[in-house]
Design an enzyme around this catalytic site. Structure first.
Site, PDB file in Angstrom:
ATOM      1  N   ASP A 128       7.084   2.050 -18.214  1.00 50.80           N
ATOM      2  CA  ASP A 128       8.228   1.882 -17.322  1.00 50.80           C
ATOM      3  C   ASP A 128       9.496   1.889 -18.169  1.00 50.80           C
ATOM      4  OD1 ASP A 128       9.598   1.204 -14.791  1.00 50.80           O
ATOM      5  OD2 ASP A 128      10.002  -0.692 -15.825  1.00 50.80           O
ATOM      6  N   GLU A 166       7.464   7.667 -15.284  1.00 53.95           N
ATOM      7  CA  GLU A 166       8.070   7.963 -13.992  1.00 53.95           C
ATOM      8  C   GLU A 166       8.960   9.188 -14.122  1.00 53.95           C
ATOM      9  OE1 GLU A 166      10.271   5.470 -10.381  1.00 53.95           O
ATOM     10  OE2 GLU A 166      10.135   4.642 -12.408  1.00 53.95           O
ATOM     11  N   CYS A 199       2.338  -4.896  -5.849  1.00 52.54           N
ATOM     12  CA  CYS A 199       1.473  -5.714  -6.706  1.00 52.54           C
ATOM     13  C   CYS A 199       0.323  -4.837  -7.189  1.00 52.54           C
ATOM     14  CB  CYS A 199       0.938  -6.916  -5.927  1.00 52.54           C
ATOM     15  SG  CYS A 199      -0.352  -7.853  -6.801  1.00 52.54           S
ATOM     16  N   CYS A 229      -3.341  -6.358  -5.814  1.00 52.31           N
ATOM     17  CA  CYS A 229      -3.835  -6.249  -4.435  1.00 52.31           C
ATOM     18  C   CYS A 229      -3.147  -5.148  -3.633  1.00 52.31           C
ATOM     19  CB  CYS A 229      -3.665  -7.586  -3.711  1.00 52.31           C
ATOM     20  SG  CYS A 229      -1.933  -8.065  -3.468  1.00 52.31           S
ATOM     21  N   CYS A 262       3.323 -12.715  -6.061  1.00 46.92           N
ATOM     22  CA  CYS A 262       2.801 -11.940  -4.930  1.00 46.92           C
ATOM     23  C   CYS A 262       2.439 -12.881  -3.776  1.00 46.92           C
ATOM     24  CB  CYS A 262       1.582 -11.143  -5.367  1.00 46.92           C
ATOM     25  SG  CYS A 262       0.819 -10.193  -4.019  1.00 46.92           S
ATOM     26  N   CYS A 296      -1.743 -12.364  -3.038  1.00 44.53           N
ATOM     27  CA  CYS A 296      -2.800 -12.846  -3.937  1.00 44.53           C
ATOM     28  C   CYS A 296      -2.328 -13.951  -4.879  1.00 44.53           C
ATOM     29  CB  CYS A 296      -3.370 -11.690  -4.755  1.00 44.53           C
ATOM     30  SG  CYS A 296      -2.193 -10.914  -5.890  1.00 44.53           S
ATOM     31  N   ASP A 348       8.754  -5.410 -15.032  1.00 45.12           N
ATOM     32  CA  ASP A 348       8.560  -4.156 -15.762  1.00 45.12           C
ATOM     33  C   ASP A 348       7.087  -3.903 -16.074  1.00 45.12           C
ATOM     34  OD1 ASP A 348      11.311  -3.754 -15.740  1.00 45.12           O
ATOM     35  OD2 ASP A 348      11.601  -4.860 -17.614  1.00 45.12           O
TER      36      ASP A 348
END
Length: 362
Positions: free
Chosen positions: A183, A267, A320, A323, A340, A343, A350
């Protein structure tokens, strides 16, 4: 695998060689502008442009009209004609803007010559160039393979460099099972899915105040005067320092990633659109994400690695990776850690994005 690899060196021409280099700049610039004007005039009159062969066949008659062109390297003049044809080919393919006339006032000047009959050679700390003879240069690393061409360039700071393109047989690196997602960011330059964190060099930020000082001095002085020229050279030296720091950082990082990983997922950022955000434009430009992607792409081809790209609008920061729950509030860049709601996993923004990039990149 045979690839074209460039080796850049600084050269130290004497006064006579500097005069010949400047003469070569002027001759190549004149030939480029002449055929560019001819090409545009023909296109306006007939709706069709000119080919390289058509322009190249007119070059001998141009030398008869302008005798001083005979003092320049003939291969460099042919390369200038080739540059006109190539620039229009790229323009019609929508790869760049329409070619423009070159100016002698532009601080960066260059010309290119090709290897033929031993006109390019290296012996110790001496480099042989057509019309210039042997020039002292900083032989920092040995060239490999067969020499194809050489480009002589003078930068804005008044230094002279040569880029020697060689055909090199590059061997692929031993395969490994490691796959990393990366990232890219502004706080940390890169965060990996394996916990790797690379600090941002912030090359421009570190030299910004000093650069602004010399730019203010240049603005207050009479344009074209000796003191104005001194300030201009100082500003050029700082720009050169910034570029060198940035390129050194990117080359070291990309080489390290290529050596240690078989597959690298990043990305696919649309940097041009991101620069329209005026609050972050300076920091995004300083990061040089586009150059990072370019270096990673060609090095992966050389050494048998795989680079995958995640879609630019994929919610990699909000999802996340455990999950799959998408947390909309994480859109705010100020949120660096979040829990999250589904979960209960606590995420670093990052690192979580790096895991998701690794999973969704194709």
């Amino acid at each position: 695998m045979l690839v074209h690899k460039a080796y850049k060196y600084r050269i130290y021409p004497n006064e006579e060689q500097q005069r010949l280099i400047h003469q070569m700049f002027g001759c190549c610039r004149f030939v480029f502008n002449y055929f560019l004007g001819l090409w545009k005039g023909t296109y306006t009159a007939t709706g069709k442009g000119l080919s390289y062969n058509t322009c190249a066949t007119e070059l001998p008659s141009l030398k008869k009209d302008y005798e001083w062109l005979k003092d320049a390297d003939s291969i460099a003049l042919q390369s200038a004609v080739r540059n006109v044809a190539d620039s229009f080919d790229r323009f019609f393919k929508k790869q760049n803007q329409a070619p423009r006339f070159k100016s002698r006032k532009y601080p960066v000047q260059s010309y290119t010559t090709k290897y033929t009959n031993g006109n390019l050679a290296i012996k110790g700390d001496q480099l042989k160039l057509p019309k210039l003879g042997w020039i002292r240069f900083a032989n920092s690393r040995a060239t490999d393979g067969r020499i194809l061409s050489a480009t002589v360039r003078r930068n804005a700071a008044g230094k002279y460099f040569v880029s020697i393109v060689c055909e090199v047989d590059v061997q692929s690196l031993p395969q490994t099972d490691k796959h990393i997602g990366i990232d890219l960011g502004l706080k940390d330059f890169a965060v990996g899915s394996d916990g790797m964190r690379v600090a941002h060099p912030k090359a421009f930020r570190k030299h910004e105040n000093r650069l602004a000082m010399w730019q203010r001095r240049m603005a207050r002085r009479t344009k074209g005067g000796s003191n104005w020229q001194k300030a201009k050279n100082k500003a050029a030296y700082i720009h050169e320092k910034i570029a060198n720091v940035r390129h050194d950082f990117l080359h070291q990082l990309t080489t390290k990633l290529i050596r240690e990983n078989q597959t690298i997922s990043i990305e696919d950022l649309n940097v041009t659109s991101m620069l329209k955000n005026h609050r972050l434009a300076k920091a995004i430009s300083d990061a040089s994400w586009g150059e990072f992607e370019r270096q990673l792409s060609y090095k992966s081809q050389w050494y048998g690695r795989i680079v995958k790209f995640a879609a630019p609008f994929a919610p990699t920061s909000q999802r996340c990776h455990g999950c799959g729950f998408i947390h909309k509030e994480v859109k705010n860049l100020c949120v660096r850690q979040w829990k999250c709601p589904s979960c209960g996993t606590v995420h670093d923004r990052d690192e979580n994005a790096a895991h998701n990039i690794k999973d969704v990149a194709v």
